[in-house]
Design a protein around this motif. Structure first.
Motif, mmCIF file in Angstrom:
data_model
loop_
_atom_site.group_PDB
_atom_site.id
_atom_site.type_symbol
_atom_site.label_atom_id
_atom_site.label_comp_id
_atom_site.label_asym_id
_atom_site.label_seq_id
_atom_site.Cartn_x
_atom_site.Cartn_y
_atom_site.Cartn_z
ATOM 1 N N ASP A 1 -0.116 -11.478 3.162
ATOM 2 C CA ASP A 1 -0.648 -10.769 4.336
ATOM 3 C C ASP A 1 -0.576 -9.258 4.191
ATOM 4 O O ASP A 1 -0.899 -8.537 5.147
ATOM 5 C CB ASP A 1 0.122 -11.206 5.590
ATOM 6 N N GLY A 2 -0.154 -8.785 3.026
ATOM 7 C CA GLY A 2 -0.084 -7.335 2.815
ATOM 8 C C GLY A 2 0.871 -6.637 3.763
ATOM 9 O O GLY A 2 0.585 -5.534 4.243
ATOM 10 N N LEU A 3 2.022 -7.249 4.000
ATOM 11 C CA LEU A 3 2.973 -6.693 4.974
ATOM 12 C C LEU A 3 3.756 -5.514 4.417
ATOM 13 O O LEU A 3 4.187 -4.642 5.175
ATOM 14 C CB LEU A 3 3.948 -7.783 5.422
ATOM 15 N N LEU A 4 3.961 -5.472 3.103
ATOM 16 C CA LEU A 4 4.741 -4.396 2.506
ATOM 17 C C LEU A 4 3.852 -3.169 2.314
ATOM 18 O O LEU A 4 2.825 -3.223 1.640
ATOM 19 C CB LEU A 4 5.311 -4.839 1.159
ATOM 20 N N VAL A 5 4.276 -2.057 2.903
ATOM 21 C CA VAL A 5 3.533 -0.798 2.824
ATOM 22 C C VAL A 5 4.345 0.180 1.981
ATOM 23 O O VAL A 5 5.524 0.427 2.263
ATOM 24 C CB VAL A 5 3.295 -0.201 4.223
ATOM 25 N N LEU A 6 3.728 0.715 0.944
ATOM 26 C CA LEU A 6 4.396 1.694 0.092
ATOM 27 C C LEU A 6 4.157 3.085 0.660
ATOM 28 O O LEU A 6 3.034 3.602 0.624
ATOM 29 C CB LEU A 6 3.869 1.601 -1.344
ATOM 30 N N GLU A 7 5.201 3.666 1.214
ATOM 31 C CA GLU A 7 5.096 5.008 1.767
ATOM 32 C C GLU A 7 6.471 5.671 1.741
ATOM 33 O O GLU A 7 7.504 4.994 1.740
ATOM 34 C CB GLU A 7 4.529 4.989 3.186
ATOM 35 N N ASP A 8 6.477 6.986 1.726
ATOM 36 C CA ASP A 8 7.723 7.736 1.675
ATOM 37 C C ASP A 8 8.520 7.561 2.963
ATOM 38 O O ASP A 8 7.949 7.433 4.054
ATOM 39 C CB ASP A 8 7.449 9.224 1.462
ATOM 40 N N ASP A 9 9.851 7.545 2.802
ATOM 41 C CA ASP A 9 10.718 7.558 3.976
ATOM 42 C C ASP A 9 10.527 8.872 4.729
ATOM 43 O O ASP A 9 9.988 9.845 4.189
ATOM 44 C CB ASP A 9 12.186 7.408 3.565
ATOM 45 N N ASP A 10 10.988 8.891 5.960
ATOM 46 C CA ASP A 10 10.842 10.080 6.798
ATOM 47 C C ASP A 10 11.524 11.280 6.138
ATOM 48 O O ASP A 10 12.744 11.277 5.935
ATOM 49 C CB ASP A 10 11.446 9.828 8.175
ATOM 50 N N GLU A 11 10.750 12.289 5.783
ATOM 51 C CA GLU A 11 11.285 13.420 5.040
ATOM 52 C C GLU A 11 12.251 14.251 5.877
ATOM 53 O O GLU A 11 13.232 14.797 5.357
ATOM 54 C CB GLU A 11 10.141 14.300 4.538
ATOM 55 N N ALA A 12 12.008 14.327 7.172
ATOM 56 C CA ALA A 12 12.914 15.091 8.026
ATOM 57 C C ALA A 12 14.303 14.467 8.031
ATOM 58 O O ALA A 12 15.327 15.167 7.991
ATOM 59 C CB ALA A 12 12.359 15.171 9.446
ATOM 60 N N ASP A 13 14.342 13.143 8.055
ATOM 61 C CA ASP A 13 15.629 12.445 8.046
ATOM 62 C C ASP A 13 16.336 12.644 6.708
ATOM 63 O O ASP A 13 17.544 12.910 6.660
ATOM 64 C CB ASP A 13 15.415 10.957 8.316
ATOM 65 N N LEU A 14 15.598 12.517 5.590
ATOM 66 C CA LEU A 14 16.199 12.729 4.273
ATOM 67 C C LEU A 14 16.699 14.160 4.127
ATOM 68 O O LEU A 14 17.782 14.400 3.581
ATOM 69 C CB LEU A 14 15.178 12.420 3.179
ATOM 70 N N ALA A 15 15.914 15.114 4.628
ATOM 71 C CA ALA A 15 16.317 16.523 4.535
ATOM 72 C C ALA A 15 17.590 16.777 5.328
ATOM 73 O O ALA A 15 18.469 17.535 4.890
ATOM 74 C CB ALA A 15 15.191 17.422 5.032
ATOM 75 N N ALA A 16 17.709 16.135 6.485
ATOM 76 C CA ALA A 16 18.917 16.294 7.299
ATOM 77 C C ALA A 16 20.135 15.725 6.577
ATOM 78 O O ALA A 16 21.223 16.308 6.612
ATOM 79 C CB ALA A 16 18.719 15.620 8.652
#
Length: 262
Positions: A142-157
Motif C-alpha cells: 500500500d506504499g505506507l512507508l514514506v522516505l522523508e527527512d525527520d523534522d530538522e527543527a527538532d534535530l537542530a534543537a
C-alpha cells in the motif's frame, strides 16, 4: 533478495530469512510493512553483520510479534533467542535477536543473526534516509512507508542542547576523571573517561561532520567521520596512560566547541 547490480550488498547467507520474510504477511496478515535496514543499507556490511529487520503491523504489536517469532522458530532452525524486555518499546513494539547458529562470538565462520523489531503502525510511517539509509523494502503493497527527512527543527534543537551541555559539563567532567585517576580508582576512572571525555567528544564530532546522525554514539565512526578521525578517537580509548588520553580528549572537545561556536 537484492538484484545483481543493486545498491545493496550480497545478503545470500540470509536467503532463508529473506524468503520467510517475503512470505510472512501471508501467515500474519496484520503485517503491513517489512523492511531490511541497518548496515545492509547504510554501509559497513561484512561477514559478521546481523540482518536488521523492522516491520510494522496493525492491531496489537505483541500479538503480531509472537506470531512472527513462532514462525521463525519453526522454519529457521533458531538456536536461541534474546528477547528484550517488554518495557523496551512499551505497548507499541517488541524486539528480539534470533541466533541462527550457536556461539555467535565464534567469528571463524560468517555470522547468522537477525535483529527483529515489530512495531505498531503509526498514523504516518516515515524514515529519514540520511539517518537510516534507503531500506530494502520486502513488503509494502500500500506504499505506507514514506522516505522523508525527520523534522530538522527538532534535530537542530537536540544538537544545540548536546553542544550546550558538553560545554557546560566540560570542567566538571575533567575533574571527575582526574580525581578518580589521582585516587587510583582505575575502574571508576575508565568509566568516567568514556562517559565524560570520549562519548561527548564523539557527539561533538558528529554534530560537526554528520549532523543528521549526531546521536549515533561510537558506532559507524569510519563511515560517518572524515578519514583518519576514527583512529584519532580510538587512540583516546582507555589505556595505561589514561590521564594523558583524558586530557587530550578534553582538549579536542575544546577545539570542536570553538569550531561549532564560530
Amino acid at each position: 533478495m537484492p538484484e545483481p547490480g543493486s545498491d545493496h550488498p550480497d545478503l545470500n547467507r540470509y536467503d532463508d530469512v529473506l524468503a520467510l520474510l517475503g512470505r510472512l504477511p501471508d501467515h500474519v496478515p496484520a503485517l503491513r510493512v517489512v523492511v531490511v535496514n541497518g548496515s545492509a543499507v547504510t554501509g559497513g556490511w561484512d561477514d559478521h553483520s546481523d540482518l536488521d529487520v523492522e516491520a510494522w503491523c496493525t492491531g496489537n504489536a505483541a500479538t503480531t510479534y509472537a506470531a512472527v517469532l513462532a514462525l521463525a522458530r519453526e522454519q529457521l532452525g533458531v538456536d536461541h533467542v534474546w528477547e528484550l524486555p517488554e518495557t523496551t518499546w512499551g505497548p507499541t513494539g517488541r524486539q528480539c535477536f534470533l541466533h541462527l547458529q550457536p556461539d555467535a562470538a565464534d567469528l571463524s565462520r560468517p555470522t547468522r543473526l537477525v535483529d527483529l523489531v515489530i512495531q505498531q503502525l503509526p498514523h504516518r510511517l516515515t524514515m529519514d534516509t540520511r539517518r537510516h539509509g534507503v531500506p530494502l523494502v520486502l513488503h509494502d503493497p500500500d506504499g505506507l512507508l514514506v522516505l522523508e527527512d525527520d523534522d530538522e527543527a527538532d534535530l537542530a534543537a537536540q544538537r544545540r542542547q548536546a553542544v550546550e551541555q558538553t560545554a557546560a559539563r566540560r570542567q566538571t567532567g575533567a575533574w571527575l576523571v582526574e580525581r578518580a585517576i589521582a585516587r587510583g580508582d582505575l575502574a571508576e576512572a575508565t568509566t568516567l573517561h568514556l562517559r565524560f571525555a570520549v562519548e561527548p567528544l564523539v557527539r561533538l564530532l558528529r554534530v560537526r561532520h554528520c549532523p543528521a546522525r549526531h546521536d549515533f554514539g561510537l558506532r559507524y565512526l569510519r563511515t560517518d567521520l572524515p578519514e583518519g578521525m576514527a583512529e584519532r578517537v580510538e587512540a583516546l580509548l582507555p589505556g595505561p596512560d589514561l590521564a594523558v588520553r583524558a586530557r587530550a580528549a578534553f582538549a579536542w572537545q575544546d577545539e570542536v566547541l570553538r569550531e561549532l561556536n564560530q
